[in-house]
Design a protein around this motif. Structure first.
Motif, PDB file in Angstrom:
ATOM      1  N   THR A 106       0.865  -1.182   0.000  1.00  0.00           N
ATOM      2  CA  THR A 106       0.000   0.000   0.000  1.00  0.00           C
ATOM      3  C   THR A 106       0.903   1.234   0.000  1.00  0.00           C
ATOM      4  OG1 THR A 106      -0.147  -0.100   2.432  1.00  0.00           O
ATOM      5  CG2 THR A 106      -1.956  -1.069   1.160  1.00  0.00           C
ATOM      6  N   SER A 107       0.451   2.291  -0.649  1.00  0.00           N
ATOM      7  CA  SER A 107       1.271   3.493  -0.742  1.00  0.00           C
ATOM      8  C   SER A 107       0.397   4.731  -0.811  1.00  0.00           C
ATOM      9  CB  SER A 107       2.184   3.424  -1.970  1.00  0.00           C
ATOM     10  OG  SER A 107       1.432   3.162  -3.146  1.00  0.00           O
ATOM     11  N   LEU A 108       0.984   5.869  -0.479  1.00  0.00           N
ATOM     12  CA  LEU A 108       0.260   7.137  -0.498  1.00  0.00           C
ATOM     13  C   LEU A 108       1.154   8.230  -1.063  1.00  0.00           C
ATOM     14  CD1 LEU A 108       1.378   8.944   2.118  1.00  0.00           C
ATOM     15  CD2 LEU A 108       0.065   7.254   3.367  1.00  0.00           C
ATOM     16  N   LEU A 109       0.509   9.329  -1.444  1.00  0.00           N
ATOM     17  CA  LEU A 109       1.198  10.436  -2.095  1.00  0.00           C
ATOM     18  C   LEU A 109       1.592  11.500  -1.074  1.00  0.00           C
ATOM     19  CD1 LEU A 109       1.892  11.153  -5.089  1.00  0.00           C
ATOM     20  CD2 LEU A 109      -0.193  12.545  -5.097  1.00  0.00           C
ATOM     21  N   LEU A 114       6.109   9.253  -3.559  1.00  0.00           N
ATOM     22  CA  LEU A 114       5.252   8.157  -3.133  1.00  0.00           C
ATOM     23  C   LEU A 114       5.890   7.476  -1.926  1.00  0.00           C
ATOM     24  CD1 LEU A 114       2.642   6.554  -4.121  1.00  0.00           C
ATOM     25  CD2 LEU A 114       4.287   4.833  -4.892  1.00  0.00           C
ATOM     26  N   LEU A 115       5.103   7.284  -0.876  1.00  0.00           N
ATOM     27  CA  LEU A 115       5.560   6.589   0.322  1.00  0.00           C
ATOM     28  C   LEU A 115       4.905   5.211   0.381  1.00  0.00           C
ATOM     29  CD1 LEU A 115       6.895   6.352   3.150  1.00  0.00           C
ATOM     30  CD2 LEU A 115       4.850   7.491   4.072  1.00  0.00           C
ATOM     31  N   VAL A 116       5.723   4.163   0.487  1.00  0.00           N
ATOM     32  CA  VAL A 116       5.206   2.802   0.642  1.00  0.00           C
ATOM     33  C   VAL A 116       4.926   2.579   2.131  1.00  0.00           C
ATOM     34  CG1 VAL A 116       5.638   0.354   0.301  1.00  0.00           C
ATOM     35  CG2 VAL A 116       6.492   2.011  -1.364  1.00  0.00           C
ATOM     36  N   VAL A 117       3.665   2.338   2.464  1.00  0.00           N
ATOM     37  CA  VAL A 117       3.234   2.303   3.860  1.00  0.00           C
ATOM     38  C   VAL A 117       3.356   0.908   4.461  1.00  0.00           C
ATOM     39  CG1 VAL A 117       1.304   2.735   5.424  1.00  0.00           C
ATOM     40  CG2 VAL A 117       1.656   4.223   3.437  1.00  0.00           C
ATOM     41  N   ASP A 118       2.902  -0.103   3.746  1.00  0.00           N
ATOM     42  CA  ASP A 118       2.890  -1.462   4.281  1.00  0.00           C
ATOM     43  C   ASP A 118       2.984  -2.446   3.121  1.00  0.00           C
ATOM     44  OD1 ASP A 118       2.827  -3.498   6.119  1.00  0.00           O
ATOM     45  OD2 ASP A 118       0.818  -3.067   6.883  1.00  0.00           O
ATOM     46  N   GLY A 119       3.238  -3.686   3.412  1.00  0.00           N
ATOM     47  CA  GLY A 119       3.339  -4.653   2.317  1.00  0.00           C
ATOM     48  C   GLY A 119       3.543  -6.077   2.785  1.00  0.00           C
ATOM     49  N   ARG A 120       3.466  -6.982   1.817  1.00  0.00           N
ATOM     50  CA  ARG A 120       3.713  -8.407   2.029  1.00  0.00           C
ATOM     51  C   ARG A 120       4.616  -8.901   0.902  1.00  0.00           C
ATOM     52  NH1 ARG A 120       1.666  -6.579   5.748  1.00  0.00           N
ATOM     53  NH2 ARG A 120      -0.132  -7.288   6.992  1.00  0.00           N
ATOM     54  N   ARG A 121       5.556  -9.770   1.252  1.00  0.00           N
ATOM     55  CA  ARG A 121       6.523 -10.246   0.266  1.00  0.00           C
ATOM     56  C   ARG A 121       6.021 -11.489  -0.453  1.00  0.00           C
ATOM     57  NH1 ARG A 121      13.056 -10.718   1.172  1.00  0.00           N
ATOM     58  NH2 ARG A 121      13.563 -11.236  -1.006  1.00  0.00           N
ATOM     59  N   SER A 122       6.350 -11.586  -1.719  1.00  0.00           N
ATOM     60  CA  SER A 122       5.962 -12.708  -2.561  1.00  0.00           C
ATOM     61  C   SER A 122       6.403 -14.038  -1.964  1.00  0.00           C
ATOM     62  CB  SER A 122       6.589 -12.538  -3.952  1.00  0.00           C
ATOM     63  OG  SER A 122       6.535 -13.731  -4.692  1.00  0.00           O
ATOM     64  N   LEU A 130      10.625  -6.667  -0.238  1.00  0.00           N
ATOM     65  CA  LEU A 130       9.688  -5.843   0.524  1.00  0.00           C
ATOM     66  C   LEU A 130      10.159  -4.402   0.494  1.00  0.00           C
ATOM     67  CD1 LEU A 130       7.106  -6.441   2.181  1.00  0.00           C
ATOM     68  CD2 LEU A 130       8.543  -6.466   4.223  1.00  0.00           C
ATOM     69  N   ARG A 131       9.245  -3.471   0.210  1.00  0.00           N
ATOM     70  CA  ARG A 131       9.628  -2.070   0.009  1.00  0.00           C
ATOM     71  C   ARG A 131       9.013  -1.125   1.045  1.00  0.00           C
ATOM     72  NH1 ARG A 131      11.639  -2.132  -5.314  1.00  0.00           N
ATOM     73  NH2 ARG A 131      12.442  -4.249  -5.576  1.00  0.00           N
ATOM     74  N   VAL A 132       8.577  -1.648   2.180  1.00  0.00           N
ATOM     75  CA  VAL A 132       7.925  -0.811   3.199  1.00  0.00           C
ATOM     76  C   VAL A 132       8.871   0.298   3.651  1.00  0.00           C
ATOM     77  CG1 VAL A 132       6.898  -0.767   5.502  1.00  0.00           C
ATOM     78  CG2 VAL A 132       6.483  -2.710   3.978  1.00  0.00           C
ATOM     79  N   ILE A 220      -3.084   0.430  -3.774  1.00  0.00           N
ATOM     80  CA  ILE A 220      -2.570  -0.905  -3.500  1.00  0.00           C
ATOM     81  C   ILE A 220      -1.929  -1.409  -4.789  1.00  0.00           C
ATOM     82  CG2 ILE A 220      -4.817  -2.000  -3.989  1.00  0.00           C
ATOM     83  CD1 ILE A 220      -4.018  -4.062  -1.754  1.00  0.00           C
ATOM     84  N   VAL A 221      -0.726  -1.952  -4.664  1.00  0.00           N
ATOM     85  CA  VAL A 221       0.100  -2.248  -5.830  1.00  0.00           C
ATOM     86  C   VAL A 221       0.644  -3.675  -5.748  1.00  0.00           C
ATOM     87  CG1 VAL A 221       2.070  -1.504  -7.215  1.00  0.00           C
ATOM     88  CG2 VAL A 221       0.816   0.174  -5.839  1.00  0.00           C
TER      89      VAL A 221
END
Length: 248
Positions: A106-109, A114-122, A130-132, A220-221
């Motif tokens: 998830t990311s926001l402007l 762009l800031l990557v807020v949270d995520g899950r790795r493949s 992971l780019r959080v 969400i990306v």
């Protein structure tokens, strides 16, 4: 006049109230300000003109009303940075990972970033990681382009005053003209794609997860290595992501 009110500067108070309204809306008109603040239309117009000169508001591209200007976009703290927003997005992130097995964030402007807020790795052996916490120029990211597309053309021009844009990957949109052409398609399609634009070897598909105004919109990306990121594969991921969002 009460002791409290004698220290209030009327024009400044009007301007601050306008900024408070702008934090929760995409656009306001002179009539909106006059009605909600209980001031004359001439007073509302003068206040908006002053804020426009200071770049806190900008005329909307339609010419009907004013939108948040670059200064307000830069200093406004997005609501979706609060911990509750991250908690609410967790089930969706988990479900996307389970159903696609691909990296999802998830990311926001934040202004032109762009800031990557949270995520899950493949779950795949080969993935993008992971780019959080990552902050990157919005024009080179699928999530960034999607969130930029929700702004007016005037806002985007203010955030990117130069025609030349920083190149991040081999296929980054390196001119504002190319970015605006892509944004026009994003607005029509409702999703954004970036193939080796943010960096070599990475393809991404982005959809809007939440938010009704510039302060609380979150993208969400899903990002994959290019060997799993053909156009057809990205469109399959887009449809799965769209279904998960609709069910949430």
């Amino acid at each position: 006049m009460s002791a409290e009110n004698q220290y209030i500067i009327g024009s400044l108070d009007t301007g601050l109230q306008i900024l408070e309204l702008m934090l929760n809306r995409d656009t306001v008109t002179v009539t909106d300000i006059a009605t909600e603040l209980g001031v004359a239309r001439s007073t509302a117009h003068r206040a908006l003109t002053t804020l426009e000169r200071r770049h806190f508001v900008a005329l909307s591209s339609s010419g009907r009303g004013y939108a948040a200007g670059p200064r307000l976009v830069e200093i406004g703290s997005p609501r979706c940075l609060d911990p509750q927003s991250r908690i609410e997005a967790r089930p969706i992130l988990n479900r996307v990972l389970e159903e696609t097995e691909e990296s999802v964030h998830t990311s926001l402007l934040l202004g032109d970033q762009l800031l990557v807020v949270d995520g899950r790795r493949s779950k795949h052996r080969v993935d993008i990681g992971l780019r959080v916490g990552m902050v990157a120029p919005a024009h080179g990211m699928a999530g960034g382009k999607l969130l930029l597309s929700c702004l007016s053309d005037d806002q985007i021009f203010a955030l990117f005053p130069d025609e030349s844009l920083l190149r991040l990957g081999p296929k980054t949109l390196s001119t504002r003209t190319a970015l605006m052409d892509d944004i026009a398609e994003i607005r029509q399609n409702g999703y954004a794609v970036a193939v080796q634009e943010s960096e070599r070897g990475v393809s991404s598909i982005a959809l809007l997860l939440s938010g009704a105004s510039w302060r609380d919109r979150m993208a969400i990306v899903i990002s994959v290595p290019v060997e799993r990121g053909s156009w057809e594969e990205l469109m399959v991921l887009k449809d799965r992501l769209k279904g998960i969002i609709a069910d949430s």
